[in-house]
Every structure is written in structure tokens, then in C-alpha cells.
Write a protein that holds these residues in place. Sequence first.
Motif, short mmCIF file in Angstrom:
data_model
loop_
_atom_site.label_atom_id
_atom_site.label_comp_id
_atom_site.label_asym_id
_atom_site.label_seq_id
_atom_site.Cartn_x
_atom_site.Cartn_y
_atom_site.Cartn_z
N UNK A 62 0.91 -1.17 0.04
CA UNK A 62 0.04 -0.16 -0.05
C UNK A 62 0.95 1.15 -0.04
N UNK A 63 1.99 1.26 0.74
CA UNK A 63 2.75 2.40 0.77
C UNK A 63 3.46 2.52 -0.62
N UNK A 64 3.78 1.29 -1.24
CA UNK A 64 4.26 1.49 -2.75
C UNK A 64 3.21 2.12 -3.40
N UNK B 56 3.29 9.66 -2.69
CA UNK B 56 3.73 10.83 -1.86
C UNK B 56 3.90 10.45 -0.28
N UNK B 57 3.17 9.49 0.04
CA UNK B 57 3.51 9.02 1.30
C UNK B 57 4.86 8.25 1.51
N UNK B 58 5.16 7.33 0.24
CA UNK B 58 6.30 6.92 0.38
C UNK B 58 7.36 7.80 0.21
N UNK B 59 7.48 8.81 -0.28
CA UNK B 59 8.46 9.52 -0.55
C UNK B 59 8.85 10.35 0.74
N UNK B 60 8.05 10.18 1.98
CA UNK B 60 8.34 10.96 2.95
C UNK B 60 9.36 9.94 3.91
N UNK C 97 12.21 8.46 2.98
CA UNK C 97 13.38 8.94 2.40
C UNK C 97 14.06 9.04 3.58
N UNK C 98 13.59 9.71 4.88
CA UNK C 98 14.56 10.27 5.74
C UNK C 98 14.56 9.23 6.91
N UNK C 99 14.12 7.96 6.71
CA UNK C 99 14.21 6.95 7.33
C UNK C 99 15.74 6.38 7.54
N UNK C 100 16.18 5.49 8.45
CA UNK C 100 17.46 4.65 8.30
C UNK C 100 17.36 3.60 7.90
N UNK C 101 15.97 2.77 8.23
CA UNK C 101 15.89 1.35 8.07
C UNK C 101 14.39 0.85 7.98
N UNK C 102 14.02 0.47 6.64
CA UNK C 102 12.52 -0.34 6.51
C UNK C 102 12.62 -1.70 6.66
N UNK C 103 11.81 -2.39 7.38
CA UNK C 103 12.02 -3.68 7.63
C UNK C 103 10.56 -4.57 7.26
N UNK C 104 10.68 -5.55 6.64
CA UNK C 104 9.48 -6.16 6.33
C UNK C 104 9.51 -7.62 6.81
N UNK C 105 8.60 -8.27 7.07
CA UNK C 105 8.46 -9.62 7.81
C UNK C 105 7.07 -10.25 7.82
N UNK C 106 6.99 -11.55 8.21
CA UNK C 106 5.61 -12.15 8.44
C UNK C 106 5.48 -12.77 7.23
N UNK D 275 11.07 -3.42 -5.34
CA UNK D 275 11.75 -2.53 -6.36
C UNK D 275 11.09 -1.25 -6.49
N UNK D 276 9.86 -0.92 -6.17
CA UNK D 276 9.03 0.49 -6.30
C UNK D 276 9.45 1.17 -5.04
N UNK D 277 9.58 0.47 -3.91
CA UNK D 277 9.82 1.10 -2.87
C UNK D 277 11.29 1.58 -2.96
N UNK D 278 12.03 1.01 -3.49
CA UNK D 278 13.57 1.46 -3.82
C UNK D 278 13.65 2.78 -4.51
N UNK D 279 12.83 2.66 -5.47
CA UNK D 279 12.54 3.81 -6.37
C UNK D 279 11.83 4.92 -5.83
N UNK D 280 10.83 4.86 -4.92
CA UNK D 280 10.03 5.91 -4.08
C UNK D 280 10.94 6.34 -2.83
N UNK D 281 11.56 5.48 -2.10
CA UNK D 281 12.06 6.01 -0.79
C UNK D 281 13.63 5.96 -0.99
N UNK D 282 14.19 5.52 -1.85
CA UNK D 282 15.49 5.51 -1.72
C UNK D 282 15.99 4.30 -0.95
N UNK D 283 15.19 3.38 -0.21
CA UNK D 283 15.62 2.33 0.65
C UNK D 283 15.41 0.76 -0.05
N UNK D 284 16.32 0.07 0.08
CA UNK D 284 16.09 -1.41 -0.04
C UNK D 284 15.67 -1.82 1.18
N UNK D 285 14.27 -2.35 1.27
CA UNK D 285 13.92 -2.78 2.42
C UNK D 285 14.53 -4.14 2.81
#
Length: 477
Positions: free
Chosen positions: A227-229, A233-237, A239-248, A257-267
Motif C-alpha cells: 500500500x505504501x508503494x 507521496x506517502x512513500x517519499x516521506x 526517504x528520511x528513515x534509516x531502515x525499512x523492515x518487512x516480515x511475516x 523495487x518500487x519502494x527502492x525507487x520511491x524511498x531510496x531504501x532497499x527493504x
Amino acid sequence: MLTGLLAADPARFVEVAGRRLSHPALLAAASAVADDLEDHTRVAVLATPTLETVVAITGALLAGVEVVPVPPDSGAAELAHILADSAPDAWLGQTPDEVPGDAPLPRVRVNVGARADVVLDPVDDDAIAFVMYTSGTTGLPKGVLQSHRAVTAGLDALADAWAWTADDVLAHGLPLFHVHGLVLGVLGPLRLGGSLVHTGRGTPAAYADAARAGATMFFAVPTIWSRVADSPDDAAALRTARLLVSGSAALPVPVFDRLKELTGHEVVERYGMSETLITVATRADGVRRAGWVGVPVAGVEARLRGEDGHEVAHDGATVGRLEVRGATLFSGYLNRPEATAESWTDDGWFVTGDVAVIAPDGCIRIVGRESVDLIKSAGYRIGAGEIESILLGHPAVAEVAVVGEPDADLGQRIVAYVVARPSHAPADSAAAADLSEALSRFVGEELSLHKRPREFRFVANLPRNEMGKVQKKRLLG
């Protein structure tokens, strides 16, 4: 366990759905709860996403009282089973609207505004901290006994893997009755001395607001990240984070790939279960690959075994049964000595029930559950997760679940249940046949021909549990 909270830094806080307590205030409120639990040994907590839940669980842990986190959406049968099996001596905090049984449990109230002096009685590291019930995919849910020692070891290992410190502000909107949202998402900050923002709901807008307010780490399940991806606009916010974590559950490659493009982070992804806590994680300073959950955390070992009991090749392709051992593992199933014994190998490894592959560099990719995700077709052992990852890369596919159905000739035939994107949804049987052919050809171009689904079934949605995991047993009937 809660050493960071005990430092009582007034600059640190816990916030849930907009309500906030500083660490000193939380410690004092939890100490008042601990005082009220002097004569109790095990309590049930209706784990709503509220400050009351955080104060209740923190107070119980300070008092050395076992906690049974109860899902607030439990059905009558599930709730009756949890209460009968765990036999708590009280409800701590809120109670369900309808409680089964003729003799309801007493209730110990929780007041987030209460304050008491902190008096700590030593708690044995091997004492049980939680009786946490599994999702019950096979039979009734089992009560997993998690010790203070295991929880502490698990959190310290993740602090090492993710460079997680007291300076981090963690944000998430996960349920507070599972390992992900409760052990990692609440106790992590309280052990490390950092702050927590629980957004109440895991929406893209809520995550964006938390980022703008200074959150540095974000936890979510793939459903939330998808949903973030879809909300640039929400995803772009973030970019200031240090770490994005996914699980479960596995994070689809297109979402990564889309999150990397929008946030600059590899989850970063990680792997664990109620019985093991988190045993495998992608390190903050490690290589991040979509679909791979990383390497064993400090204090944990992992191995893959084939049907013959021998270790399988670490070639990134050969599928084996995942087994783990180490400091984060549970103390057994409540009232289930036979199930506990059956979960361990003769040489002391826990059988996770998951199948996986290990790359030459030691990185692990989870294929899925052995019972539903390991497909044996025409003599081949095929991981459903590999096929799902490929199909999710097709522009017509929004969601997919691959299963093996009985087949007189093949043993099992590969069947893909597909939720098509609205712009690609087949309008009739002819369009469905054309899309099926295109998807089959797409898989055949990326994987071995024997891994192509024999049948595609287009559905409106996939059955999922509260953590977003697809319930394949419902697809198999």
C-alpha cells in the motif's frame, strides 16, 4: 529484559495512536501494575493497539508474571480455547465484550495515569515471559512458551543485525499479540532505550506522518508495504528513515523495487516464528536482495535437510527443510509434551516446518511451508514461493498463491490462484485462457519448464490471516 526503559530517559517515549508516555511515566505506570499483580502468576491481556496494553504487558514483565496476549478479534471458539488452555488467573486491563464460561476471570485494572515507585524483584532468565498462541493453521492454536532469556537474546541479536540503538525511533502499526508487533515492535525499544510510535493503523499516511515526525525505523508486513508503494507521496516521506523492515510473509519483488525507487531504501527482510523469534535477518550493513531474508542472527544456527536426512547443497536452488537452533528458541508448547518432542530432531535442532534454499554466501530464501508450499510434481521438488515471485513480476498480477493439487499422473500439479490487476482482469473465459497462456509463457521464460503452473484460476481475493499471510489450506479445501 527492559534495561533501556529502566534508564528512564525523559527524552524517550512510547506513543500509541496519538497518546504518549515518556519512559519515566511509562515505568511508573507499569510499576503500579506490577504492584497490583503481587498475587498473580499468569494473566490474559486483550492486546488492543492502546497505551493500556503497553502498560499492562510492561507491568507484568516487571513483576515476573506470565502474559497471554489475546487477539482482540478472537472468535468465541478461539477465545474459549486460549483461556481454557492457558488458565490465566485474571484479565489484566480491558476484557472482551463476551467472555466464555460461567465463572468469568477477575479483572485487574490498568490506569496509564497511575504512578508507583520502581521496585524490581529479580526475575529468573529461564522464567516464562509469554504464552503466545500460534495462528492454528493445523488444529487448535498451540501456546508457545517464550522465556525472558529467549526474548532478550532475540532483541540483542536484532540490535546487532540492524545497528539498532537508543537513538532510533521505531514506527509501526502492527498487531500487539504477535512476535512482530509485540516482541520486536514494543519490547525492542524498551530494551534498547529508544522511542516507539505505534500508528494505531498501518496506513501509508500514518507511516508518512511518523517519518515527518522523526521516525528512523519502520516495521511492516508486505500488505502494508504494498500500500505504501501504491502511494508515492506517502512513500517519499520515508526517504528520511534509516531502515525499512518487512516480515511475516515474503515481500514481492515488484514491491521491493518500487519502494527502492520511491524511498531510496532497499527493504531488509527477516524470518522467524512464534517458536523461534527472529532467527534470520538481512543485516543493515549486508547485501539486500528481494525475496531473501538474510543470514542467521548472532547466537543462532540454521541448516537445510533433505528427505534422506542429509544436508542439501548451498547452491541457492536446492530446496530443503529448514532447521534452527540457538538462544532465541522457545521452551516448549504449553500442555503439549508430545508436540514439543516432535518439533525437535534427535540432535537438538528445531524443525521449523518451512522449506528454503541457502545461497553459497549463506543467505537464505524461504520457499514456504513444507505442508503446502513444497510441491512434488513429476519427480521434481518445487518451491511455490519461487513461482509466486516470478508471477508477481508480471504487470497483470496483483496477488498470487501457488499450490500443489493431487494429480493421478504427476503426483501434484501446479495451480496458481491469481488476483489480476483491475486493468488486466479477464472479462470472460476466452480472455482468461489468453491471460493464462501469457502467464505460463512468462514463468517458462524465467524458470525451468517443469515449474510452469498447469492451471491458472482467477479470483477476486486470497484468504489471509490477520498478519497478511495467505491461508493456502483454504484454497486446497
